[in-house]
Design an enzyme around this catalytic site. Structure first.
Site, short mmCIF file in Angstrom:
data_model
loop_
_atom_site.label_atom_id
_atom_site.label_comp_id
_atom_site.label_asym_id
_atom_site.label_seq_id
_atom_site.Cartn_x
_atom_site.Cartn_y
_atom_site.Cartn_z
CE LYS A 13 -2.04 -33.03 -15.99
NZ LYS A 13 -3.22 -33.68 -15.38
NE ARG A 51 -3.24 -32.33 -5.09
CZ ARG A 51 -3.00 -32.20 -6.39
NH1 ARG A 51 -1.92 -32.75 -6.94
NH2 ARG A 51 -3.83 -31.54 -7.16
NE ARG A 59 -8.13 -31.49 -9.10
CZ ARG A 59 -7.34 -32.48 -8.70
NH1 ARG A 59 -7.73 -33.28 -7.72
NH2 ARG A 59 -6.19 -32.66 -9.26
NE ARG A 101 -5.26 -27.93 -14.61
CZ ARG A 101 -4.35 -28.53 -13.83
NH1 ARG A 101 -3.09 -28.20 -13.88
NH2 ARG A 101 -4.72 -29.47 -13.01
NE ARG A 132 -3.24 -37.05 -6.89
CZ ARG A 132 -3.26 -36.23 -7.95
NH1 ARG A 132 -2.59 -36.54 -9.05
NH2 ARG A 132 -3.97 -35.13 -7.92
P1 AMP Z 1 -2.48 -30.05 -10.31
O1 AMP Z 1 -1.49 -30.44 -9.27
O2 AMP Z 1 -1.88 -29.92 -11.69
O3 AMP Z 1 -3.71 -30.92 -10.30
O4 AMP Z 1 -2.97 -28.57 -9.94
C1 AMP Z 1 -3.59 -28.30 -8.70
C2 AMP Z 1 -4.39 -27.00 -8.79
O5 AMP Z 1 -3.50 -25.90 -9.11
C3 AMP Z 1 -5.45 -26.96 -9.88
O6 AMP Z 1 -6.67 -27.59 -9.48
C4 AMP Z 1 -5.61 -25.46 -10.07
O7 AMP Z 1 -6.33 -24.87 -9.01
C5 AMP Z 1 -4.16 -24.99 -9.97
N1 AMP Z 1 -3.50 -25.03 -11.29
C6 AMP Z 1 -2.45 -25.80 -11.67
N2 AMP Z 1 -2.10 -25.58 -12.95
C7 AMP Z 1 -2.96 -24.61 -13.41
C8 AMP Z 1 -3.13 -23.96 -14.66
N3 AMP Z 1 -2.36 -24.24 -15.71
N4 AMP Z 1 -4.13 -23.02 -14.75
C9 AMP Z 1 -4.89 -22.71 -13.70
N5 AMP Z 1 -4.81 -23.31 -12.51
C10 AMP Z 1 -3.85 -24.26 -12.34
#
Ligand code: AMP
Length: 209
Positions: A13, A153, A164, A88, A122
């Site tokens: 994404k 990460r 996740r 999400r 990654r």
């Molecule tokens: P990402 O980089 O999109 O994988 O996001 C990393 C982390 O940020 C996720 O595992 C959540 O803990 C938090 N996060 C990001 N976007 C959201 C969202 N829309 N709702 C809730 N938590 C989020």
């Protein structure tokens, strides 16, 4: 143009939203990046989000929706948005519909074993936010684009990755039906190569004009 990028963790994404943003000049808004930079700056939102992020859990809807609401009010969003990692949950999708509903939703589709492989490999640049696979890197520590250090990460460790994906299947996958019912869902295979995925998305967006 208002687009949502939907897909499991590791589906690409962020990479695709960045490429589409470069081509269209519509801002790329990643809630994950926003939370990570809030945490780096030790803001109240970042401090609240940390415990959830470390475990791979979702940050509460109220905190997330408020952050996105603020962001969408900024001037650069006059051209629209490319949302990556938001919504999400169904609650977030309904909140977005009440704020600024998307025109289309790009759903990136990949088999689970490929998601696991990509997330494990990654590495992310903290500075330019570039994402790389160790299989493509000569030096696993340094960003090939800007020379800053690369990080693995905390939430890309095997146990957290599994959590996740469970959360994605439980809380986020229902959005596929939600947007399908609105006639806005466009599914794209993430297995056809980086360039082809971008080309397909740009073709879909072209249909908007
Ligand atoms: P990402 O980089 O999109 O994988 O996001 C990393 C982390 O940020 C996720 O595992 C959540 O803990 C938090 N996060 C990001 N976007 C959201 C969202 N829309 N709702 C809730 N938590 C989020």
């Amino acid at each position: 143009m208002k687009l949502v990028f939907l897909g499991a963790p590791g589906a690409g994404k962020g990479t695709q939203a960045a490429r589409v943003s470069e081509a269209t000049k519509v801002p790329h808004i990643s809630t994950g990046d926003m939370f990570r930079s809030a945490l780096q700056n030790q803001t109240p939102t970042g401090i609240k989000a940390k415990a959830y992020m470390d475990k791979g859990e979702l940050v509460p809807d109220s905190v997330t929706v408020e952050m996105v609401d603020e962001r969408l009010k900024q001037q650069d969003c006059e051209t629209g948005y490319l949302l990556d990692g938001f919504p999400r949950t169904l609650f977030q999708a309904e909140a977005l519909d009440a704020l600024q509903p998307p025109d289309l939703v790009i759903n990136l589709v990949l088999p689970e074993e490929e998601l696991l492989r990509r997330l494990t490999q990654r590495r992310v640049c903290e500075k330019c936010k570039g994402t790389f696979s160790v299989s493509m890197l000569k030096n696993h520590e340094i960003c090939p684009t800007c020379g800053a250090p690369l990080v693995h990460r905390l939430d890309d460790q095997p146990e957290t990755i599994k959590e996740r994906i469970v959360i994605y299947n439980r809380d986020t996958a229902p959005l596929i039906d939600y947007y399908q019912a609105q006639g806005k869902l466009r599914s794209v295979s993430g297995m056809i190569g980086l360039e082809n995925v971008t080309r397909e998305i740009l073709a879909i967006i072209g249909a908007l004009a």
